[in-house]
Scaffold this motif. Structure first.
Motif, PDB file in Angstrom:
ATOM      1  N   PRO A  46       0.852  -1.215   0.096  1.00  0.00           N
ATOM      2  CA  PRO A  46      -0.146  -0.101   0.094  1.00  0.00           C
ATOM      3  C   PRO A  46       0.762   1.358  -0.069  1.00  0.00           C
ATOM      4  N   TYR A  47       2.086   1.185   0.265  1.00  0.00           N
ATOM      5  CA  TYR A  47       2.816   2.198   0.467  1.00  0.00           C
ATOM      6  C   TYR A  47       3.618   2.852  -0.788  1.00  0.00           C
ATOM      7  N   ILE A  48       4.112   2.118  -1.713  1.00  0.00           N
ATOM      8  CA  ILE A  48       5.180   2.407  -2.806  1.00  0.00           C
ATOM      9  C   ILE A  48       4.816   3.518  -3.672  1.00  0.00           C
ATOM     10  N   PHE A  49       3.611   3.404  -4.093  1.00  0.00           N
ATOM     11  CA  PHE A  49       2.976   4.531  -5.337  1.00  0.00           C
ATOM     12  C   PHE A  49       3.202   6.011  -4.487  1.00  0.00           C
ATOM     13  N   GLY A  50       2.577   6.139  -3.117  1.00  0.00           N
ATOM     14  CA  GLY A  50       2.591   7.357  -2.758  1.00  0.00           C
ATOM     15  C   GLY A  50       3.821   7.809  -2.494  1.00  0.00           C
ATOM     16  N   PHE A  51       4.899   6.896  -1.765  1.00  0.00           N
ATOM     17  CA  PHE A  51       6.263   7.302  -1.527  1.00  0.00           C
ATOM     18  C   PHE A  51       7.083   7.599  -2.672  1.00  0.00           C
ATOM     19  N   TYR A  52       6.894   6.967  -3.988  1.00  0.00           N
ATOM     20  CA  TYR A  52       7.395   7.325  -5.103  1.00  0.00           C
ATOM     21  C   TYR A  52       7.036   8.813  -5.826  1.00  0.00           C
TER      22      TYR A  52
ATOM     23  N   PHE B  31      -5.101  -2.070  12.006  1.00  0.00           N
ATOM     24  CA  PHE B  31      -5.340  -1.643  10.976  1.00  0.00           C
ATOM     25  C   PHE B  31      -4.688  -0.104  11.008  1.00  0.00           C
ATOM     26  N   THR B  32      -4.065   0.110  10.088  1.00  0.00           N
ATOM     27  CA  THR B  32      -3.210   1.494  10.070  1.00  0.00           C
ATOM     28  C   THR B  32      -4.109   2.458   9.492  1.00  0.00           C
ATOM     29  N   PRO B  33      -4.514   3.345  10.158  1.00  0.00           N
ATOM     30  CA  PRO B  33      -5.228   4.606   9.469  1.00  0.00           C
ATOM     31  C   PRO B  33      -4.758   5.186   8.238  1.00  0.00           C
ATOM     32  N   THR B  34      -5.511   5.411   7.260  1.00  0.00           N
ATOM     33  CA  THR B  34      -4.671   5.969   6.162  1.00  0.00           C
ATOM     34  C   THR B  34      -4.278   7.703   6.373  1.00  0.00           C
ATOM     35  N   GLU B  35      -4.711   8.057   7.339  1.00  0.00           N
ATOM     36  CA  GLU B  35      -4.159   9.558   7.545  1.00  0.00           C
ATOM     37  C   GLU B  35      -2.791   9.435   8.243  1.00  0.00           C
ATOM     38  N   TRP B  36      -2.313   8.302   8.448  1.00  0.00           N
ATOM     39  CA  TRP B  36      -0.959   8.134   9.027  1.00  0.00           C
ATOM     40  C   TRP B  36      -0.006   8.136   8.043  1.00  0.00           C
ATOM     41  N   ILE B  37      -0.588   7.633   6.732  1.00  0.00           N
ATOM     42  CA  ILE B  37       0.433   7.354   5.878  1.00  0.00           C
ATOM     43  C   ILE B  37       1.277   8.706   5.035  1.00  0.00           C
ATOM     44  N   GLU B  38       0.476   9.636   4.905  1.00  0.00           N
ATOM     45  CA  GLU B  38       1.173  10.885   4.226  1.00  0.00           C
ATOM     46  C   GLU B  38       2.180  11.470   5.179  1.00  0.00           C
ATOM     47  N   PRO B  39       2.295  11.361   6.628  1.00  0.00           N
ATOM     48  CA  PRO B  39       3.118  11.875   7.262  1.00  0.00           C
ATOM     49  C   PRO B  39       4.584  10.947   7.572  1.00  0.00           C
ATOM     50  N   ALA B  40       4.044   9.646   7.144  1.00  0.00           N
ATOM     51  CA  ALA B  40       5.122   8.478   7.216  1.00  0.00           C
ATOM     52  C   ALA B  40       6.053   8.870   6.053  1.00  0.00           C
ATOM     53  N   HIS B  41       5.415   8.999   4.720  1.00  0.00           N
ATOM     54  CA  HIS B  41       5.970   9.401   3.533  1.00  0.00           C
ATOM     55  C   HIS B  41       7.097  10.770   3.883  1.00  0.00           C
ATOM     56  N   LEU B  42       6.502  11.729   4.356  1.00  0.00           N
ATOM     57  CA  LEU B  42       7.072  13.094   4.502  1.00  0.00           C
ATOM     58  C   LEU B  42       8.486  12.811   5.369  1.00  0.00           C
ATOM     59  N   LEU B  43       8.186  12.105   6.587  1.00  0.00           N
ATOM     60  CA  LEU B  43       9.086  11.764   7.333  1.00  0.00           C
ATOM     61  C   LEU B  43      10.210  10.844   6.722  1.00  0.00           C
TER      62      LEU B  43
ATOM     63  N   ILE C  36       2.382   5.062  14.149  1.00  0.00           N
ATOM     64  CA  ILE C  36       1.655   5.369  15.485  1.00  0.00           C
ATOM     65  C   ILE C  36       1.046   6.686  15.167  1.00  0.00           C
ATOM     66  N   PRO C  37      -0.017   7.022  16.238  1.00  0.00           N
ATOM     67  CA  PRO C  37      -0.694   8.470  16.245  1.00  0.00           C
ATOM     68  C   PRO C  37       0.301   9.685  16.207  1.00  0.00           C
ATOM     69  N   GLN C  38       1.575   9.349  16.673  1.00  0.00           N
ATOM     70  CA  GLN C  38       2.384  10.631  16.878  1.00  0.00           C
ATOM     71  C   GLN C  38       2.858  11.160  15.639  1.00  0.00           C
ATOM     72  N   LEU C  39       2.702  10.019  14.474  1.00  0.00           N
ATOM     73  CA  LEU C  39       3.013  10.620  12.967  1.00  0.00           C
ATOM     74  C   LEU C  39       2.290  11.601  12.794  1.00  0.00           C
ATOM     75  N   ALA C  40       0.971  12.034  13.159  1.00  0.00           N
ATOM     76  CA  ALA C  40       0.259  12.917  12.580  1.00  0.00           C
ATOM     77  C   ALA C  40      -0.096  14.141  13.606  1.00  0.00           C
ATOM     78  N   THR C  41       0.803  14.120  14.494  1.00  0.00           N
ATOM     79  CA  THR C  41       0.817  15.531  15.398  1.00  0.00           C
ATOM     80  C   THR C  41       1.656  16.401  14.806  1.00  0.00           C
ATOM     81  N   PRO C  42       1.384  17.610  15.334  1.00  0.00           N
ATOM     82  CA  PRO C  42       2.387  18.762  14.783  1.00  0.00           C
ATOM     83  C   PRO C  42       3.783  18.535  15.042  1.00  0.00           C
ATOM     84  N   ASP C  43       4.218  17.783  16.106  1.00  0.00           N
ATOM     85  CA  ASP C  43       5.553  17.636  16.532  1.00  0.00           C
ATOM     86  C   ASP C  43       6.057  16.332  15.710  1.00  0.00           C
TER      87      ASP C  43
END
Length: 248
Positions: free
Chosen positions: A19-25, A147-159, A190-197
């Protein structure tokens, strides 16, 4: 100067198992502006390590992933081989002399210990690059929640892209052979990915764990196959996870 990148993985083309490679690319090419070639296994190849196909013919085809409702068209290559084979074929046959950095991943799951890392096709794909004297980074997204919430995926790609950019621009040296050959990066989902810090990035030693029984015997007599020895994948993963949950 921006590197020319080869992107491989072990989870195969975009889908439920990958589920991650296309967005990461897209983050690599749009946020960083890097030139990225993609050559990945045509199907799931997890837990295959740094193995190569040596008796089979590795065949490939072009693949054009698209976002729904968008006109952007990207050209990838799918190879009927292992992640390590994809890396080696790309470096020496498809794009000889063109690649500065191999990125393998993002893996669907963590590779945070010796047992997981040495079994990982994601790490194996990066090791294949390092063995061809090309800088390599393995990236894994650790699925802590069922189940990993989809809203954590973009912060993971950015990090992930921020860490990879920093590593490329500040490539380290070891104490024996000069430059570092390979980095492996793990991002916990984890949830901290989507926090401001966000999450703090830190260096870590690899946990030297081990595993025992990975296969279980199958009852073939009930299927009328007396005298046949059969074993199926059935790992006892408790030794792998006990320490992780004990310190969590």
């Amino acid at each position: 100067m921006a590197p020319k990148v080869l992107l491989v993985n072990d989870d195969g083309p975009p889908g439920p198992d990958s589920p991650y490679i296309f967005g990461f690319y897209k983050h690599l090419i749009k946020d960083l502006g890097w030139d990225v070639k993609v050559a990945i296994p045509s199907s799931q190849k997890s837990w295959i390590g740094k193995s190569y196909h040596i008796t089979e013919i590795t065949r490939g085809r072009y693949f054009y992933p698209r976002e729904p409702g968008k006109e952007d068209r990207y050209e990838w290559i799918l190879l009927d081989g292992t992640p390590a084979s994809c890396t080696n074929i790309s470096l020496h046959n498809l794009y000889p002399g063109q690649i500065d950095l191999v990125i393998s991943g993002p893996n669907f799951g963590r590779n945070t210990s010796a047992a997981f890392s040495l079994s990982s096709g994601t790490v194996g794909g990066a090791m294949s690059g390092a063995l061809s004297r090309t800088r390599a980074i393995a990236i894994s997204y650790g699925n802590v929640h069922h189940f990993t919430p989809t809203e954590w995926i973009e912060p993971a790609h950015l990090l992930a892209t921020r860490i990879i950019k920093h590593l490329w621009e500040n490539w380290g040296r070891d104490t024996q052979n000069g430059k570092v050959d390979l980095y492996t990066v793990n991002i916990p989902m984890i949830p901290q990915l989507a926090t401001p810090d966000g999450l703090q990035t830190c260096w870590a030693y690899m946990w030297r764990n081990s595993y025992g029984q990975l296969f279980k015997a199958l009852d073939e007599e009930s299927q009328g196959m007396t005298g046949v020895l059969s074993f199926g994948w059935g790992p006892d993963i408790r030794p792998l996870f006990f320490f992780f949950f004990f310190i969590a």
